[in-house]
Each structure stands twice: as C-alpha cells, then as structure tokens.
Design a protein around this motif. Sequence first.
Motif, PDB file in Angstrom:
ATOM      1  N   ARG A  86       0.791  -1.230   0.000  1.00 40.99           N
ATOM      2  CA  ARG A  86       0.000   0.000   0.000  1.00 40.99           C
ATOM      3  C   ARG A  86       0.828   1.286   0.000  1.00 40.99           C
ATOM      4  O   ARG A  86       0.281   2.363  -0.274  1.00 40.99           O
ATOM      5  N   LEU A  87       2.113   1.181   0.322  1.00 37.38           N
ATOM      6  CA  LEU A  87       2.926   2.386   0.490  1.00 37.38           C
ATOM      7  C   LEU A  87       4.238   2.306  -0.292  1.00 37.38           C
ATOM      8  O   LEU A  87       5.323   2.467   0.264  1.00 37.38           O
ATOM      9  N   PRO A  88       4.175   2.086  -1.612  1.00 38.63           N
ATOM     10  CA  PRO A  88       5.422   2.023  -2.375  1.00 38.63           C
ATOM     11  C   PRO A  88       6.252   3.299  -2.259  1.00 38.63           C
ATOM     12  O   PRO A  88       7.485   3.245  -2.321  1.00 38.63           O
ATOM     13  N   VAL A  89       5.605   4.454  -2.076  1.00 37.64           N
ATOM     14  CA  VAL A  89       6.366   5.697  -1.932  1.00 37.64           C
ATOM     15  C   VAL A  89       7.264   5.653  -0.701  1.00 37.64           C
ATOM     16  O   VAL A  89       8.394   6.160  -0.715  1.00 37.64           O
ATOM     17  N   VAL A  90       6.790   5.016   0.364  1.00 38.29           N
ATOM     18  CA  VAL A  90       7.600   4.887   1.580  1.00 38.29           C
ATOM     19  C   VAL A  90       8.726   3.884   1.360  1.00 38.29           C
ATOM     20  O   VAL A  90       9.885   4.142   1.718  1.00 38.29           O
ATOM     21  N   ARG A  91       8.400   2.754   0.782  1.00 34.24           N
ATOM     22  CA  ARG A  91       9.426   1.739   0.542  1.00 34.24           C
ATOM     23  C   ARG A  91      10.554   2.272  -0.343  1.00 34.24           C
ATOM     24  O   ARG A  91      11.738   2.090  -0.044  1.00 34.24           O
ATOM     25  N   GLU A  92      10.183   2.974  -1.408  1.00 39.28           N
ATOM     26  CA  GLU A  92      11.204   3.500  -2.312  1.00 39.28           C
ATOM     27  C   GLU A  92      12.058   4.563  -1.633  1.00 39.28           C
ATOM     28  O   GLU A  92      13.275   4.626  -1.844  1.00 39.28           O
ATOM     29  N   SER A  93      11.451   5.396  -0.807  1.00 36.50           N
ATOM     30  CA  SER A  93      12.232   6.423  -0.106  1.00 36.50           C
ATOM     31  C   SER A  93      13.221   5.790   0.866  1.00 36.50           C
ATOM     32  O   SER A  93      14.339   6.292   1.053  1.00 36.50           O
ATOM     33  N   LEU A  94      12.835   4.681   1.482  1.00 37.00           N
ATOM     34  CA  LEU A  94      13.733   3.982   2.406  1.00 37.00           C
ATOM     35  C   LEU A  94      14.890   3.324   1.657  1.00 37.00           C
ATOM     36  O   LEU A  94      16.058   3.443   2.058  1.00 37.00           O
ATOM     37  N   LEU A  95      14.586   2.642   0.569  1.00 36.48           N
ATOM     38  CA  LEU A  95      15.621   1.930  -0.174  1.00 36.48           C
ATOM     39  C   LEU A  95      16.598   2.889  -0.844  1.00 36.48           C
ATOM     40  O   LEU A  95      17.783   2.570  -1.002  1.00 36.48           O
ATOM     41  N   LEU A  96      16.114   4.070  -1.240  1.00 35.22           N
ATOM     42  CA  LEU A  96      16.982   5.058  -1.863  1.00 35.22           C
ATOM     43  C   LEU A  96      17.682   5.948  -0.840  1.00 35.22           C
ATOM     44  O   LEU A  96      18.596   6.689  -1.196  1.00 35.22           O
ATOM     45  N   GLY A  97      17.255   5.848   0.419  1.00 34.84           N
ATOM     46  CA  GLY A  97      17.745   6.775   1.429  1.00 34.84           C
ATOM     47  C   GLY A  97      19.053   6.392   2.088  1.00 34.84           C
ATOM     48  O   GLY A  97      19.719   7.252   2.686  1.00 34.84           O
ATOM     49  N   PRO A 221      -6.047   5.140  -0.160  1.00 37.13           N
ATOM     50  CA  PRO A 221      -7.029   4.225  -0.762  1.00 37.13           C
ATOM     51  C   PRO A 221      -6.325   3.128  -1.562  1.00 37.13           C
ATOM     52  O   PRO A 221      -5.250   3.355  -2.131  1.00 37.13           O
ATOM     53  N   PRO A 222      -6.916   1.939  -1.622  1.00 36.06           N
ATOM     54  CA  PRO A 222      -6.293   0.837  -2.375  1.00 36.06           C
ATOM     55  C   PRO A 222      -6.035   1.170  -3.844  1.00 36.06           C
ATOM     56  O   PRO A 222      -5.142   0.585  -4.461  1.00 36.06           O
ATOM     57  N   THR A 223      -6.799   2.117  -4.387  1.00 36.75           N
ATOM     58  CA  THR A 223      -6.621   2.480  -5.799  1.00 36.75           C
ATOM     59  C   THR A 223      -5.517   3.521  -6.010  1.00 36.75           C
ATOM     60  O   THR A 223      -5.205   3.863  -7.156  1.00 36.75           O
ATOM     61  N   ALA A 224      -4.935   4.017  -4.928  1.00 38.01           N
ATOM     62  CA  ALA A 224      -3.911   5.056  -5.054  1.00 38.01           C
ATOM     63  C   ALA A 224      -2.643   4.493  -5.691  1.00 38.01           C
ATOM     64  O   ALA A 224      -2.296   3.329  -5.504  1.00 38.01           O
ATOM     65  N   ARG A 225      -1.972   5.344  -6.441  1.00 32.74           N
ATOM     66  CA  ARG A 225      -0.668   5.017  -7.011  1.00 32.74           C
ATOM     67  C   ARG A 225       0.354   5.964  -6.381  1.00 32.74           C
ATOM     68  O   ARG A 225       0.074   7.151  -6.209  1.00 32.74           O
ATOM     69  N   SER A 226       1.540   5.451  -6.077  1.00 34.57           N
ATOM     70  CA  SER A 226       2.531   6.324  -5.456  1.00 34.57           C
ATOM     71  C   SER A 226       3.937   5.913  -5.835  1.00 34.57           C
ATOM     72  O   SER A 226       4.179   4.779  -6.283  1.00 34.57           O
ATOM     73  N   GLY A 227       4.872   6.842  -5.651  1.00 28.49           N
ATOM     74  CA  GLY A 227       6.268   6.546  -5.936  1.00 28.49           C
ATOM     75  C   GLY A 227       7.173   7.661  -5.452  1.00 28.49           C
ATOM     76  O   GLY A 227       6.711   8.765  -5.108  1.00 28.49           O
ATOM     77  N   TYR A 228       8.453   7.376  -5.423  1.00 27.48           N
ATOM     78  CA  TYR A 228       9.458   8.342  -4.954  1.00 27.48           C
ATOM     79  C   TYR A 228      10.603   8.389  -5.947  1.00 27.48           C
ATOM     80  O   TYR A 228      11.176   7.354  -6.303  1.00 27.48           O
ATOM     81  N   LEU A 229      10.943   9.577  -6.397  1.00 33.51           N
ATOM     82  CA  LEU A 229      12.056   9.776  -7.321  1.00 33.51           C
ATOM     83  C   LEU A 229      13.122  10.615  -6.640  1.00 33.51           C
ATOM     84  O   LEU A 229      12.826  11.678  -6.090  1.00 33.51           O
ATOM     85  N   LYS A 230      14.354  10.141  -6.694  1.00 34.27           N
ATOM     86  CA  LYS A 230      15.481  10.838  -6.083  1.00 34.27           C
ATOM     87  C   LYS A 230      16.529  11.122  -7.144  1.00 34.27           C
ATOM     88  O   LYS A 230      17.036  10.204  -7.786  1.00 34.27           O
ATOM     89  N   VAL A 231      16.852  12.392  -7.342  1.00 32.40           N
ATOM     90  CA  VAL A 231      17.877  12.805  -8.293  1.00 32.40           C
ATOM     91  C   VAL A 231      19.138  13.146  -7.509  1.00 32.40           C
ATOM     92  O   VAL A 231      19.109  13.962  -6.580  1.00 32.40           O
ATOM     93  N   ARG A 232      20.254  12.526  -7.859  1.00 31.00           N
ATOM     94  CA  ARG A 232      21.497  12.714  -7.119  1.00 31.00           C
ATOM     95  C   ARG A 232      22.690  12.650  -8.060  1.00 31.00           C
ATOM     96  O   ARG A 232      22.563  12.270  -9.220  1.00 31.00           O
ATOM     97  N   ASP A 233      23.845  12.990  -7.550  1.00 32.96           N
ATOM     98  CA  ASP A 233      25.040  13.066  -8.378  1.00 32.96           C
ATOM     99  C   ASP A 233      25.538  11.707  -8.844  1.00 32.96           C
ATOM    100  O   ASP A 233      26.202  11.606  -9.864  1.00 32.96           O
TER     101      ASP A 233
END
Length: 329
Positions: A86-97, A221-233
């Motif tokens: 349900r929270l791919p935006v959180v998972r991606e922020s953690l893995l990229l963090g 909501p279950p229909t929500a789509r989410s994601g996290y993009l990180k731009v770095r050097d």
Amino acid sequence: MRTFDYVRATDTQEAVRLLADDPAASCLAGGTTQLDLMKDGILEPPRLIDITRLPLHGIERRGESLHVGALATMEELAAEPTVAERLPVVRESLLLGASVQLRNMATIGGNLLQRTRCRYFRDPGVAECNKRSPGSGCAAVMGAARMHAVLGVSERCIALHASDLAVALVSLDALVHIQGPTQRRTVPLTEFYITAAESPERENVLDHAELITEVEIPLPPPTARSGYLKVRDRVSYEFALTSAAVLLVIDGGTIRQARVGLGGVGSKPWRAYEAEHVLTGAPVTTATFLDAAEATMRDAWTVPGTEFKVPLARRTLVRELQTVSGVTS
C-alpha cells in the motif's frame, strides 16, 4: 570526541525522566547521526542515554493505518508487507535513502530527527552558523551552497533537511506520537518541523525531555498510485539534489486526490500544497503536471550555487507525476 557518561534506560518513562533531569543530555539509538556529530565536535553531550532497549520496535497495522515504533529500523519498515502493498512511496524512499548497512542501524525516529548535512554547520571551524550559534550569521549564503535549500530559507540560514523518508511521510499526512514528562501528544508531521527561515537553531517542535515513541501512517485508498524519485550526483548512496514523493488517485482521466512532498530543496521535508491544489480535479496530462511544478517552486529563494535546483525540482516533480500516472504526453 570528549568523554561522556553513558546510561541505559530500561523504559520510556525512565528515559524521559533522565532527559528532564539533565538539559544537556542526548539520546542514543542507531547513532548514525549522533555519533558523527560528536566525532566532528558539533555535539558534546556530557551524558548519552541509550534508548535502544525501550519497547518501541514494533510495526503493526491497525485498521487503515500503520503504526511504526520509533526504534524500528529503516530496513524493517522497508520489508513490512503493508508497506510493499500500500505504500510504495515509503518503501522506495527507504531503499533510496541509505545503504543496506545503514538501513539496518538507523531507526525511524532517528531518521526523522537527523540533523542537516550543511558543511558549514558540521565544521566547528566555521564561526558564522546561526544553527550552531544564533546571531553569528550564515556562511553558506556567501559560500559554496550547491547542497543547500531554496524553500523555507532566508539570509539567516539555507541549511537543507536531508531525510528521504520524511519527504514521503509528510506527503501521507503521517502523525508523530510523543511522550513527555507529564503528557503524551500527537503532532502531524507537516507541523512537526520548523523552517530555517523561522528559527535556524530549532528544527522541530520536540522539547528536550520528549521522545518520539511512534509514527502513524494513514494508508491511502487501495486504488492510489505512489512513488518516490530521487535525483542525485551518483547512483550509489548519496543525498538528494532534488526528490519528489507523489501519490495520486485517478478516476476516468481526472486526478481525484493528490499528495506531493519534495526533498533536496527545503529546510524541512516540503509538503507541496500548491502542486496539490493544481492537480486535484485536473486532467491527467503533462500540461497539468507542468503547471503544478511551476506553482510549487514559485517562491524559491536562491543564492549563487542553488539556482539550478529550481528548474531541476520542477523537472523532478513532472517526471515522477508522469511515472506514477503512466502519462508521458
């Protein structure tokens, strides 16, 4: 590093009492920020209170919210099934963090409380730092400032808040549960941080004798789509130049709900309400996304060296809106 006393707290109330009894004491959890600052001579607490044994490690779903203990690690939260579902935006922020090694050490509470990576703040040889010494000035304003903030800043301080996770959590209306000496309180994460323009020396509303005990994340909501993009050097572990946390609920080609957080640009994890206002009720098109990005960065305050962040932040947000929505034209 100066010598210090070491005390291990056995429960939350004892930890709070120890903090209340010693205004100069600091807490030790994962230590990924605290120990660095002590080695650099920026923090010199006479006493460290070890809170790693406190019962604040669990992660539990309760109805339509996820309750995360402050001492749960970044890796534990990233591996939580509800986060993946349900929270791919959180998972991606953690893995990229952070690297795997750091994710296994760093705690969720500690991540939210991490101090700025401003090179001037972390160099005790630099006298002009309003964050360390209020009223002394801000060396970054006239110095090399590529990794600094452009939102929530002024000539008093342009220090950047570096957390990736916090950017995702502010976009989700997460709540911070806090234990103090006499009471508990709950603060929306969007109201937890203080901008550098308001008060360089104080970064959040947490009092000295208070502890974060839990972070509550409302599930979208279950229909929500989410994601996290990180731009770095570089692709390997590095702090963000810009980042975007996006959550959209789309129905029939129209955006019914939008949540946006920005990183790499704010003196606090930045909730982009202006972008959300443009997006909500608008058609799912790149033109809409461009308007949202323009509105978000309209009030940016730059110095020589940070001007590039304004167009880069716009492009970062547009790209992630395109990715999450599946619309590229």
